[in-house]
Design a protein around this motif. Structure first.
Motif, PDB file in Angstrom:
ATOM      1  N   GLY A   1       0.998   2.402  -2.566  1.00 16.89           N
ATOM      2  CA  GLY A   1      -0.446   2.261  -2.765  1.00 16.89           C
ATOM      3  C   GLY A   1      -0.759   2.775  -4.159  1.00 16.89           C
TER       4      GLY A   1
ATOM      5  N   PHE B   1     -13.222   0.820  -5.636  1.00 17.53           N
ATOM      6  CA  PHE B   1     -13.976   0.241  -4.509  1.00 17.53           C
ATOM      7  C   PHE B   1     -15.425   0.731  -4.580  1.00 17.53           C
TER       8      PHE B   1
ATOM      9  N   ILE C   1     -15.538  -7.092  -4.559  1.00 19.90           N
ATOM     10  CA  ILE C   1     -15.030  -6.955  -5.939  1.00 19.90           C
ATOM     11  C   ILE C   1     -15.158  -8.327  -6.591  1.00 19.90           C
TER      12      ILE C   1
ATOM     13  N   LYS D   1       0.903  -7.992  -0.115  1.00 23.27           N
ATOM     14  CA  LYS D   1       2.259  -7.550  -0.484  1.00 23.27           C
ATOM     15  C   LYS D   1       2.982  -7.029   0.759  1.00 23.27           C
TER      16      LYS D   1
ATOM     17  N   THR E   1      -9.684  -5.161   0.500  1.00 22.64           N
ATOM     18  CA  THR E   1     -10.027  -6.349  -0.299  1.00 22.64           C
ATOM     19  C   THR E   1     -10.296  -7.580   0.575  1.00 22.64           C
TER      20      THR E   1
ATOM     21  N   ASP F   1       0.320 -13.843  -3.399  1.00 31.23           N
ATOM     22  CA  ASP F   1       0.772 -12.454  -3.442  1.00 31.23           C
ATOM     23  C   ASP F   1       2.005 -12.260  -2.563  1.00 31.23           C
TER      24      ASP F   1
ATOM     25  N   ARG G   1       4.803 -13.543  -4.681  1.00 32.74           N
ATOM     26  CA  ARG G   1       5.046 -12.552  -5.741  1.00 32.74           C
ATOM     27  C   ARG G   1       5.884 -11.370  -5.239  1.00 32.74           C
TER      28      ARG G   1
ATOM     29  N   GLN H   1      -1.069 -10.687 -12.005  1.00 29.87           N
ATOM     30  CA  GLN H   1      -0.632  -9.300 -11.813  1.00 29.87           C
ATOM     31  C   GLN H   1       0.016  -8.759 -13.083  1.00 29.87           C
TER      32      GLN H   1
ATOM     33  N   ARG I   1      -2.812  -7.934 -15.321  1.00 37.97           N
ATOM     34  CA  ARG I   1      -3.547  -6.744 -14.869  1.00 37.97           C
ATOM     35  C   ARG I   1      -2.771  -5.467 -15.206  1.00 37.97           C
ATOM     36  N   PHE I   2      -1.461  -5.479 -15.013  1.00 37.26           N
ATOM     37  CA  PHE I   2      -0.667  -4.285 -15.359  1.00 37.26           C
ATOM     38  C   PHE I   2      -0.698  -4.052 -16.871  1.00 37.26           C
TER      39      PHE I   2
ATOM     40  N   TYR J   1      -4.335   1.781 -12.286  1.00 40.58           N
ATOM     41  CA  TYR J   1      -3.198   1.979 -11.377  1.00 40.58           C
ATOM     42  C   TYR J   1      -2.570   3.348 -11.580  1.00 40.58           C
TER      43      TYR J   1
HETATM   44  C1  GN1 Z   1      -3.272  -2.559  -5.793  1.00 42.99           C
HETATM   45  O1  GN1 Z   1      -3.592  -0.013  -4.054  1.00 42.99           O
HETATM   46  P1  GN1 Z   1      -2.706  -1.111  -3.653  1.00 42.99           P
HETATM   47  O2  GN1 Z   1      -1.299  -0.774  -4.020  1.00 42.99           O
HETATM   48  O3  GN1 Z   1      -2.862  -1.453  -2.204  1.00 42.99           O
HETATM   49  C2  GN1 Z   1      -4.268  -3.686  -6.150  1.00 42.99           C
HETATM   50  C3  GN1 Z   1      -3.675  -5.036  -5.824  1.00 42.99           C
HETATM   51  C4  GN1 Z   1      -2.366  -5.217  -6.533  1.00 42.99           C
HETATM   52  C5  GN1 Z   1      -1.441  -4.059  -6.176  1.00 42.99           C
HETATM   53  C6  GN1 Z   1      -0.144  -4.142  -6.961  1.00 42.99           C
HETATM   54  C7  GN1 Z   1      -7.912  -3.279  -5.285  1.00 42.99           C
HETATM   55  O4  GN1 Z   1      -3.109  -2.461  -4.421  1.00 42.99           O
HETATM   56  O5  GN1 Z   1      -4.567  -6.050  -6.221  1.00 42.99           O
HETATM   57  O6  GN1 Z   1      -1.781  -6.421  -6.172  1.00 42.99           O
HETATM   58  O7  GN1 Z   1      -2.038  -2.805  -6.448  1.00 42.99           O
HETATM   59  N1  GN1 Z   1      -5.530  -3.489  -5.437  1.00 42.99           N
HETATM   60  C8  GN1 Z   1      -6.705  -3.516  -6.093  1.00 42.99           C
HETATM   61  O8  GN1 Z   1       0.810  -3.375  -6.308  1.00 42.99           O
HETATM   62  O9  GN1 Z   1      -6.780  -3.713  -7.291  1.00 42.99           O
END
Ligand code: GN1
Ligand code: MG
Length: 336
Positions: free
Chosen positions: A28, A53, A143, A205, A226, A238, A241, A296, A299-300, A311
């Protein structure tokens, strides 16, 4: 968090219950998660990240709406939701408590085809159960632009403009590579506009499917922050991915990152054997995998350029490494 603080939260949700152990859960990238044991039961306690959030109360409404919809169907998996259907606000922080699913385990990457099959048919049954539900009129868009290619490109270009020199220099090659593939994300938005709006999980995921340790079958679908109206390609994308990646998204052994095509076919077969999809949707599932992987990656990298404000990271270049990992994976998804 200390055990006595968890007890304080517990007192308000399950009076009379006694906390015995609190452990941090890894995994997470946004919320903080803990396993909380009491003398009778085990729970998952989470502190919600309010800056990500922002509309967490509306998110909770979405969770309850979907929970109620599923309750009137034969969806055969656990769907753990907050105890008391509520969040607790304490000194500006927001918490929720959920049941821990007995004998369950989660994985960061798959280790066999059966796991991909299990998770994809779980998601397929989720789509089947919610097929006719009024996603756009009943669920909040908590979102906005979450999976908008255009918006992610905009955030990326702003981050490139404002990034500090050293981070920008280290990302130079990847920035250029991504810029050459912008069209995929513009196409992603056009395709999304053509597809029907559905109840979308938006974070499918592999670690968000809990497996039963004994039967090895999926027991629960988790991480519901989400849940929003959207299109199927976000969810299938996803899955592609994260399941097709022979390593997980944090792996830095980039030479060994590639998409396993058998896994992708398995995801699509298992998902389509349960979900009721239109031809237009079926035609775009593989494209979803490529687009979500590229998003993704973007975003990273955006977060790396913004100094890791979104993150969680364990070391300073981790978001750049994650972006490189996703870039390699994306390229292998382009090979038919
Ligand atoms: C985030 O927090 P987590 O790990 O459940 C992200 C996802 C991404 C993911 C990548 C709200 O999720 O969109 O795919 O990291 N959640 C948000 O591991 O941005
Ligand atoms: Mg999530």
């Amino acid at each position: 968090m200390e055990l006595n603080y968890a007890q304080y939260i517990l007192d308000q949700l399950i009076p009379g219950s006694k906390a015995t152990q609190l452990k941090v859960a890894k995994g997470g990238l946004i919320n903080e998660t803990f396993f909380l044991d009491t003398t009778n039961e085990s729970y998952v306690l989470q502190k919600i990240n309010k800056s990500v959030f922002k509309n967490y109360n509306r998110g909770l409404e979405n969770i309850i709406t979907v929970k109620n919809w599923l309750a009137s169907t034969d969806f055969p998996y656990h769907f753990p939701t907050p105890i008391g259907d509520k969040y607790l606000e304490i000194n500006g922080e927001v918490f929720r408590l959920q049941p821990f699913i007995h004998n369950s385990i989660s994985y960061d990457s798959i280790s066999n085809q059966e796991q991909a099959q299990e998770a994809s048919s779980c998601l397929g049954l989720f789509y089947r159960a919610l097929h006719k539900k009024p996603a756009s009129s009943s669920l909040h868009l908590t979102i906005p632009n979450f999976h908008s290619g255009n918006f992610r490109l905009y955030q990326f270009s702003e981050a490139v403009k404002s990034a500090h020199k050293p981070r920008k220099a280290r990302s130079k090659k990847l920035i250029k590579n991504i810029e050459n593939h912008k069209q995929q994300l513009i196409d992603f938005d056009s395709i999304n506009k053509m597809l029907p709006t559905r109840v979308v999980h938006n974070d499918t995921k592999i670690s968000n499917f809990l497996f039963d340790k004994t039967s090895k079958k999926v027991s629960a679908l988790i991480d519901l922050d989400t849940l929003m109206p959207g299109t199927v390609i976000s969810d299938i994308g996803d899955m592609i991915r994260t399941y097709s990646n022979t390593l997980n998204e944090n792996a830095t052994d980039f030479d060994n990152v590639f998409a396993n095509k058998e896994v992708i076919n398995q995801i699509i077969d298992s998902f389509c054997s349960q979900a009721i999809l239109s031809k237009e949707e079926k035609d775009q599932l593989k494209f979803g995998g490529r687009a979500i992987t590229l998003i993704q990656c973007l975003r990273f990298l955006t977060d790396f350029l913004n100094n890791d404000i979104y993150y969680k990271v364990d070391y300073s270049d981790q978001n750049l490494d994650r972006a490189k990992n996703q870039w390699v994976l994306y390229n292998s998804l382009l090979i038919e």
